[in-house]
Structure formats: C-alpha cells, structure tokens
Design a protein around this motif. Structure first.
Motif, PDB file in Angstrom:
ATOM      1  N   THR A  62      55.078  43.441  81.254  1.00 49.67           N
ATOM      2  CA  THR A  62      55.052  42.210  80.252  1.00 49.67           C
ATOM      3  C   THR A  62      54.488  41.385  79.893  1.00 49.67           C
ATOM      4  O   THR A  62      55.093  40.989  78.828  1.00 49.67           O
ATOM      5  N   VAL A  63      53.252  41.644  79.753  1.00 50.55           N
ATOM      6  CA  VAL A  63      52.164  40.656  79.267  1.00 50.55           C
ATOM      7  C   VAL A  63      52.255  41.494  77.388  1.00 50.55           C
ATOM      8  O   VAL A  63      52.911  40.680  76.529  1.00 50.55           O
ATOM      9  N   LEU A  64      52.239  42.923  77.239  1.00 49.95           N
ATOM     10  CA  LEU A  64      52.555  43.775  76.262  1.00 49.95           C
ATOM     11  C   LEU A  64      53.415  43.473  75.546  1.00 49.95           C
ATOM     12  O   LEU A  64      53.825  43.982  74.369  1.00 49.95           O
ATOM     13  N   ARG A  65      54.940  42.943  76.450  1.00 55.48           N
ATOM     14  CA  ARG A  65      55.571  43.625  75.814  1.00 55.48           C
ATOM     15  C   ARG A  65      56.532  41.319  75.493  1.00 55.48           C
ATOM     16  O   ARG A  65      57.700  41.669  74.888  1.00 55.48           O
ATOM     17  N   HIS A  66      55.875  40.937  76.107  1.00 53.29           N
ATOM     18  CA  HIS A  66      56.103  39.281  75.858  1.00 53.29           C
ATOM     19  C   HIS A  66      56.631  38.775  74.185  1.00 53.29           C
ATOM     20  O   HIS A  66      55.017  38.982  73.715  1.00 53.29           O
ATOM     21  N   PRO A  67      57.106  38.038  73.701  1.00 51.19           N
ATOM     22  CA  PRO A  67      57.194  37.784  72.630  1.00 51.19           C
ATOM     23  C   PRO A  67      56.299  36.811  71.874  1.00 51.19           C
ATOM     24  O   PRO A  67      55.701  36.818  70.679  1.00 51.19           O
ATOM     25  N   TRP A  68      55.572  35.611  72.890  1.00 49.18           N
ATOM     26  CA  TRP A  68      54.409  35.227  72.568  1.00 49.18           C
ATOM     27  C   TRP A  68      53.595  35.088  73.229  1.00 49.18           C
ATOM     28  O   TRP A  68      53.341  34.060  74.154  1.00 49.18           O
ATOM     29  N   MET A  69      52.523  35.933  73.858  1.00 52.40           N
ATOM     30  CA  MET A  69      51.182  35.519  74.999  1.00 52.40           C
ATOM     31  C   MET A  69      50.061  36.017  74.059  1.00 52.40           C
ATOM     32  O   MET A  69      49.604  37.047  73.392  1.00 52.40           O
ATOM     33  N   ARG A  70      48.882  35.504  74.647  1.00 48.01           N
ATOM     34  CA  ARG A  70      48.014  35.557  73.284  1.00 48.01           C
ATOM     35  C   ARG A  70      46.779  35.343  74.603  1.00 48.01           C
ATOM     36  O   ARG A  70      46.829  34.824  75.657  1.00 48.01           O
ATOM     37  N   ALA A  71      46.044  36.498  74.585  1.00 49.35           N
ATOM     38  CA  ALA A  71      44.721  36.477  74.728  1.00 49.35           C
ATOM     39  C   ALA A  71      43.303  35.077  74.107  1.00 49.35           C
ATOM     40  O   ALA A  71      43.766  34.843  73.221  1.00 49.35           O
ATOM     41  N   ILE A  72      43.383  34.045  76.004  1.00 54.07           N
ATOM     42  CA  ILE A  72      42.514  33.169  75.139  1.00 54.07           C
ATOM     43  C   ILE A  72      40.813  33.524  75.148  1.00 54.07           C
ATOM     44  O   ILE A  72      40.544  34.088  76.461  1.00 54.07           O
ATOM     45  N   CYS A  73      40.488  33.805  73.948  1.00 51.86           N
ATOM     46  CA  CYS A  73      38.668  34.754  74.148  1.00 51.86           C
ATOM     47  C   CYS A  73      37.903  33.416  73.984  1.00 51.86           C
ATOM     48  O   CYS A  73      38.106  32.307  73.013  1.00 51.86           O
ATOM     49  N   LEU A  74      36.353  33.558  74.761  1.00 55.35           N
ATOM     50  CA  LEU A  74      35.528  32.742  74.162  1.00 55.35           C
ATOM     51  C   LEU A  74      34.358  33.668  73.461  1.00 55.35           C
ATOM     52  O   LEU A  74      34.476  34.698  74.618  1.00 55.35           O
ATOM     53  N   GLU A  75      33.809  33.003  72.559  1.00 54.27           N
ATOM     54  CA  GLU A  75      33.036  34.171  72.026  1.00 54.27           C
ATOM     55  C   GLU A  75      33.590  36.013  71.777  1.00 54.27           C
ATOM     56  O   GLU A  75      32.828  36.799  72.181  1.00 54.27           O
TER      57      GLU A  75
END
Length: 181
Positions: A62-75
């Motif tokens: 699911t995640v890697l195939r989603h057209p627009w899903m991003r990791a929210i990163c802190l530092e």
C-alpha cells in the motif's frame, strides 16, 4: 519529488526541521512506532498493527504504491505519515488529506507544518485538483485545530457519515480551496 522542508521554533526556542519525503522499506521500524499505537490509530480507518512483518507487508502493498504518501520527518527521521488520495469518481477535481503522527510528537506543531508543506505543492503536483478535503471525527479536536491553523475551512458536521471500526461516526468536513485563501 524533492524533499519539502519547513522549520518551526519549538517550546525551547530551538528550530525543528520538518520535512516530507517518499517512504522507503527501511522506514519500517519508524512506521511501526505510530502504526502500533492505539492512541494514534483510534482516529484512523486503519487498525493497529501488532507486528513488524505486517507493517512491512502493508508498506510493500500500500504505502510504496500510493500515488502521494509521504513520511513526515523530524530532523530527518520519520515520525508520521501524510497522504493525499484523489477521488476517482465524479469528484475527480478533489482529493482527501489523511495523516498520522507518533503520539510522542503531538502538540508540537509538527503536523500543522506538514499540512502546510502539502498545501504548498499539492495543487501543482496533481493536475486539475481544485479542492483538498479532510474528514475528522468530531471527537478529534487536536486534528481539527491542525487543519484550522493550516488554513482549512470548517464546512460542517456530517452526522452518521461513516462506519469506523464497527461504530457509526459523525465527522467534521474541512476543505482547502486555493482560490478562497
């Protein structure tokens, strides 16, 4: 897509760097942190994960195939996720925003910054997009504050709108229309 970045001063007057980037399979450990937390998944359509193998399978399917899903990163480290899902019916000019953040980061303005980063690019990334909407459970006051601080408009309460984990729920409908802002 290039990494998106925002800096925000935290309560200790230090700058926090919030970035968005595409997920990688190596993020499975970090993803498991929020995906296995009942406090986080209580507000989501997704059930709580109980093992990393299932998270890995979910990420691959699911995640890697989603057209627009991003990791929210802190530092630079993933602490949550944010996605935009295009409606594929007669509402093709609109999309739905969804997000999760590890509970230890709640209340720091991180999600508000992530939503603002999305708003800064999504209307250029998705051709023909005119409206971004977010459906929030009435009880999820924190998420409602995030959307309002990011510039979304509260459109109203939709009663008995969806069945979430076996329970009929009311939601608050929010929208962001760039021409209104």
């Amino acid at each position: 897509m290039d990494e998106q970045t925002s800096e925000r001063r935290n309560q200790n007057s230090q700058f926090l760097e919030v970035t968005l980037r595409e997920f990688q399979l190596t993020d499975v450990e970090d993803f498991f942190v929020w995906a296995s937390d009942d406090r986080v998944t209580a507000w989501s359509r997704r059930y709580t994960f109980t093992n990393k193998e299932d998270v890995l399978a979910f990420m691959e399917k699911t995640v890697l195939r989603h057209p627009w899903m991003r990791a929210i990163c802190l530092e630079g480290r993933p602490v949550g996720e944010i996605s935009v899902t295009r409606h594929m019916d007669e509402r093709q000019c609109s999309a739905e925003l969804g997000y999760m953040l590890a509970s230890q980061y709640w209340g720091r303005g991180i999600m508000t910054e992530a939503v603002k980063l999305v708003l800064g690019t999504i209307f250029g990334d998705m051709e023909g997009l005119e409206r971004l909407e977010a459906n929030v459970l009435v009880q999820n006051v924190g998420s409602q504050k995030v959307l309002e601080k990011a510039g979304f408009t509260k459109e109203g309460i939709l009663k008995k709108y969806l069945i979430l984990k076996g329970k009929i729920s009311d939601i608050v409908m929010y929208s962001f229309i760039p021409t209104d802002n």
